[in-house]
Design an enzyme around this catalytic site. Structure first.
Site, PDB file in Angstrom:
ATOM      1  N   GLU A 175       2.216  -6.674  12.315  1.00  0.00           N
ATOM      2  CA  GLU A 175       0.960  -7.547  13.751  1.00  0.00           C
ATOM      3  C   GLU A 175       0.122  -8.336  13.361  1.00  0.00           C
ATOM      4  O   GLU A 175      -0.133  -8.894  14.341  1.00  0.00           O
ATOM      5  CB  GLU A 175       0.098  -6.416  13.613  1.00  0.00           C
TER       6      GLU A 175
ATOM      7  N   ARG B  50       1.169  -1.383  -0.084  1.00  0.00           N
ATOM      8  CA  ARG B  50       0.016   0.252  -0.308  1.00  0.00           C
ATOM      9  C   ARG B  50       0.938   1.541  -0.309  1.00  0.00           C
ATOM     10  O   ARG B  50       0.587   2.614  -0.811  1.00  0.00           O
ATOM     11  CB  ARG B  50      -0.945   0.167   1.224  1.00  0.00           C
TER      12      ARG B  50
HETATM   13  P1  AMP Z   1       4.533  -2.780  11.583  1.00  0.00           P
HETATM   14  O1  AMP Z   1       5.707  -3.621  11.094  1.00  0.00           O
HETATM   15  O2  AMP Z   1       3.477  -3.398  12.643  1.00  0.00           O
HETATM   16  O3  AMP Z   1       4.190  -1.096  12.134  1.00  0.00           O
HETATM   17  O4  AMP Z   1       2.745  -2.853  10.302  1.00  0.00           O
HETATM   18  C1  AMP Z   1       3.020  -2.157   9.014  1.00  0.00           C
HETATM   19  C2  AMP Z   1       2.333  -3.044   7.838  1.00  0.00           C
HETATM   20  O5  AMP Z   1       1.706  -3.964   8.146  1.00  0.00           O
HETATM   21  C3  AMP Z   1       2.013  -1.803   7.060  1.00  0.00           C
HETATM   22  O6  AMP Z   1       2.812  -2.401   5.909  1.00  0.00           O
HETATM   23  C4  AMP Z   1       0.996  -1.759   7.603  1.00  0.00           C
HETATM   24  O7  AMP Z   1       0.173  -2.626   5.347  1.00  0.00           O
HETATM   25  C5  AMP Z   1      -0.201  -3.037   7.981  1.00  0.00           C
HETATM   26  N1  AMP Z   1      -0.787  -3.082   8.832  1.00  0.00           N
HETATM   27  C6  AMP Z   1      -0.587  -3.944  10.025  1.00  0.00           C
HETATM   28  N2  AMP Z   1      -1.938  -3.484  10.309  1.00  0.00           N
HETATM   29  C7  AMP Z   1      -2.398  -3.110  10.006  1.00  0.00           C
HETATM   30  C8  AMP Z   1      -3.943  -2.772   9.993  1.00  0.00           C
HETATM   31  N3  AMP Z   1      -4.412  -2.649  11.279  1.00  0.00           N
HETATM   32  N4  AMP Z   1      -4.260  -2.961   9.296  1.00  0.00           N
HETATM   33  C9  AMP Z   1      -4.061  -2.752   7.925  1.00  0.00           C
HETATM   34  N5  AMP Z   1      -2.786  -2.450   7.229  1.00  0.00           N
HETATM   35  C10 AMP Z   1      -2.143  -2.823   9.043  1.00  0.00           C
END
Ligand code: AMP
Length: 187
Positions: free
Chosen positions: A112, A75
């Site tokens: 996540e 995205r």
């Molecule tokens: P993080 O590495 O945990 O900061 O996760 C960030 C990445 O995971 C980003 O590239 C987001 O596109 C995706 N992501 C994580 N959590 C969500 C969520 N609740 N909704 C949409 N995309 C998420």
């Protein structure tokens, strides 16, 4: 006959934070049980919404001499090119494993929901190129931390990181302490 839409002349935000949030859809238990997925596609499909997002993402970085906007797959790819065009910068894709055809450098991270790694071409950044990182969501910060280490390992100078959404309850900012972080919508 339908009136033709007038092109926008100004670069200022055209809708506010609450209106942007109203265009984001929460999808429970996607892609895994317990995750509340933030679906930004309705916001991006809205002309005013999309332009407000792009303006907001670049706002603090307009006078910072940004040369490259680095977008995280997938995205981040929807945001980086429009930001770069407004900043007069180039675009570098930070891709998922195995997608780039030449010599790469990679960094792995925890999501996540799961684990993954991102890659960039080894020659993606000129030495000390001034880089702005973008992704749609800052959740735990693992993806952004990996992206930053990748950019810096390849000789880029990270000026800041900008996110459409920050899930503040996951404390991603702590993982990126000492860095310039900008987010438009906080939950
Ligand atoms: P993080 O590495 O945990 O900061 O996760 C960030 C990445 O995971 C980003 O590239 C987001 O596109 C995706 N992501 C994580 N959590 C969500 C969520 N609740 N909704 C949409 N995309 C998420």
């Amino acid at each position: 006959m339908a009136a033709k839409a007038k092109p926008r002349q100004d670069a200022g935000p055209v809708i506010g934070v609450d209106a942007m949030k109203a265009l984001i859809m929460d999808v429970p238990d996607f892609p895994k049980k317990g995750i509340m997925f933030k679906d930004i596609t309705p916001l991006l499909a809205d002309p005013k919404g999309f332009n407000s997002v792009i303006d907001g993402l670049i706002a603090p970085f307009k006078q910072k001499g940004i040369e490259i906007v680095a977008g995280v797959e997938s995205r981040g790819f929807l945001l980086a090119p429009a930001m770069a065009a407004r900043l007069g910068a180039g675009v570098v894709p930070l891709r998922k494993k195995g997608k780039l055809p030449r010599k790469v450098h990679s960094a792995s991270y925890d999501l996540e929901y799961g684990t993954d790694s991102i890659e960039a071409h080894a020659d993606a950044f000129a030495r000390n190129a001034r880089v702005l990182l973008v992704d749609d969501v800052l959740a735990t910060g693992g993806t952004a931390a990996a992206a930053i280490s990748l950019i810096e390992a390849l000789g880029g100078k990270l000026i800041g990181s900008t996110f459409l959404i920050e899930l503040a309850f996951l404390n991603g900012r702590q993982k990126l302490s000492g860095r310039t972080i900008h987010s438009l919508l906080t939950y």
